[in-house]
Design an enzyme around this catalytic site. Structure first.
Site, PDB file in Angstrom:
ATOM      1  N   ARG A  96      47.072  35.994  41.274  1.00  0.00           N
ATOM      2  CA  ARG A  96      47.580  37.347  41.045  1.00  0.00           C
ATOM      3  C   ARG A  96      46.437  38.367  41.043  1.00  0.00           C
ATOM      4  O   ARG A  96      46.609  39.504  41.482  1.00  0.00           O
ATOM      5  CB  ARG A  96      48.360  37.403  39.727  1.00  0.00           C
TER       6      ARG A  96
ATOM      7  N   ASP B 186      45.298  34.667  30.578  1.00  0.00           N
ATOM      8  CA  ASP B 186      46.692  34.487  30.195  1.00  0.00           C
ATOM      9  C   ASP B 186      46.844  35.017  28.772  1.00  0.00           C
ATOM     10  O   ASP B 186      46.345  34.419  27.822  1.00  0.00           O
ATOM     11  CB  ASP B 186      47.065  33.001  30.262  1.00  0.00           C
TER      12      ASP B 186
ATOM     13  N   ASN C 101      49.346  47.670  28.859  1.00  0.00           N
ATOM     14  CA  ASN C 101      50.562  47.705  29.649  1.00  0.00           C
ATOM     15  C   ASN C 101      51.280  46.362  29.723  1.00  0.00           C
ATOM     16  O   ASN C 101      52.502  46.303  29.862  1.00  0.00           O
ATOM     17  CB  ASN C 101      50.213  48.171  31.070  1.00  0.00           C
TER      18      ASN C 101
ATOM     19  N   TYR D  57      62.486  40.969  21.803  1.00  0.00           N
ATOM     20  CA  TYR D  57      61.728  41.978  22.547  1.00  0.00           C
ATOM     21  C   TYR D  57      61.655  43.275  21.751  1.00  0.00           C
ATOM     22  O   TYR D  57      60.592  43.907  21.673  1.00  0.00           O
ATOM     23  CB  TYR D  57      62.406  42.209  23.894  1.00  0.00           C
TER      24      TYR D  57
ATOM     25  N   LYS E 162      58.247  45.406  20.581  1.00  0.00           N
ATOM     26  CA  LYS E 162      57.997  46.793  20.968  1.00  0.00           C
ATOM     27  C   LYS E 162      57.830  47.687  19.738  1.00  0.00           C
ATOM     28  O   LYS E 162      57.098  48.685  19.787  1.00  0.00           O
ATOM     29  CB  LYS E 162      59.106  47.301  21.879  1.00  0.00           C
TER      30      LYS E 162
ATOM     31  N   VAL F 141      63.051  51.344  34.033  1.00  0.00           N
ATOM     32  CA  VAL F 141      62.725  51.657  35.425  1.00  0.00           C
ATOM     33  C   VAL F 141      62.837  50.421  36.312  1.00  0.00           C
ATOM     34  O   VAL F 141      62.730  49.283  35.842  1.00  0.00           O
ATOM     35  CB  VAL F 141      61.309  52.263  35.529  1.00  0.00           C
TER      36      VAL F 141
ATOM     37  N   THR G  82      61.420  48.026  37.991  1.00  0.00           N
ATOM     38  CA  THR G  82      60.312  47.114  38.262  1.00  0.00           C
ATOM     39  C   THR G  82      60.850  45.688  38.208  1.00  0.00           C
ATOM     40  O   THR G  82      62.042  45.471  37.979  1.00  0.00           O
ATOM     41  CB  THR G  82      59.212  47.282  37.200  1.00  0.00           C
TER      42      THR G  82
END
Length: 253
Positions: A37, A55, A81, A150, A154, A181, A183
């Site tokens: 990646r 990782d 991010n 999740y 956050k 969005v 993605t």
């Protein structure tokens, strides 16, 4: 020119923010979870300085990433991010994967990297449904803990950003809701504007607008937005930070 490090910048919003910042003339170091990646990221963003590999689900690899970043010198901006959404199971350290990547990794990097001038933490409007008691957080690896969602992670990112803003008066530390969005994480059917999903991070990273030169705020599409007030509670912040410290052996100083 600012020197900027962006976690999770091999694709998605981190990738788009990196391209935008490089286009503006800034020096950007990418991050990817493996060599494949990282190579792909550098091919897609030829103006990037380099790509660091780690990782973030591993405490040891995240600590090593901080060392690699520090070896490059101090960054003006760090954008936290990287994040995962629909995952289950445990990390190599026996932690919920969501918690390891979304909560513990940014905590560790904040503690261990040279202090930047600006910090941007990606959160989500879903933090409003997060567990505010923090009772479900593990105190050590391979320990039993309640389910961590999740939304919980956050919320942790907002708490961390506010705690850093309170402790480090010389740093702009803010959280961002990029919106839902389209993605890989958000899915192709996501209704929000993709460009608006990364422009706030770019703006907070390098703009000299008075509205961007603030700390301890929560933004959505370049405007301050509503977030859980408990994130500003110093007692709640210290509970979160103490649990992270006990788990990782690393303290924010």
């Amino acid at each position: 020119m600012a020197r900027i490090f962006i976690t999770g910048s091999a694709d998605g919003l981190g990738h788009l923010a990196a391209k935008a910042l490089i286009k503006l003339g800034h020096e950007v170091v990418l991050h990817a979870r493996n060599e494949v990646r990282a190579k792909q990221a550098l091919e897609k963003i030829p103006g990037a300085k380099e790509a660091l590999i780690a990782d973030l689900s591993s405490i040891a690899e995240t600590k090593l990433l901080a060392s690699k970043a520090n070896a490059l010198g101090s960054f003006d901006v760090v954008i936290h991010n990287a994040g995962v959404y629909q995952v289950s199971g445990q990390s190599v350290d026996g932690l919920p994967l969501l918690y390891a990547v979304n909560s513990i990794a940014p905590y560790l990097l904040t503690c261990l990297m040279h202090k930047p001038k600006r910090l941007v933490y990606l959160s989500s409007g879903m933090h409003l449904q997060g567990n505010t008691t923090l009772e479900n957080l593990p105190l050590n690896i391979h320990s039993e803990s309640s389910r961590i969602t999740y939304s919980d992670t956050k919320l942790h990112d907002v708490i961390l950003s506010m705690a850093v803003a309170r402790r480090w008066a010389d740093v702009y530390s803010n959280a961002v809701d990029p919106g839902w969005v389209p993605t890989k994480m958000g899915g192709t059917g996501a209704p929000d504007n993709l460009e608006k999903g990364f422009e706030t991070q770019v703006w907070l990273a390098v703009s000299n607008d008075p509205e961007a030169c603030v700390s301890g705020k929560y933004f959505h599409h370049k405007r301050q937005d509503h977030f859980l007030p408990i994130s500003m509670d110093a007692t709640v912040q210290e509970v979160f930070m103490t649990k992270c410290e006990k788990l990782t052996g690393v303290r924010l100083t």
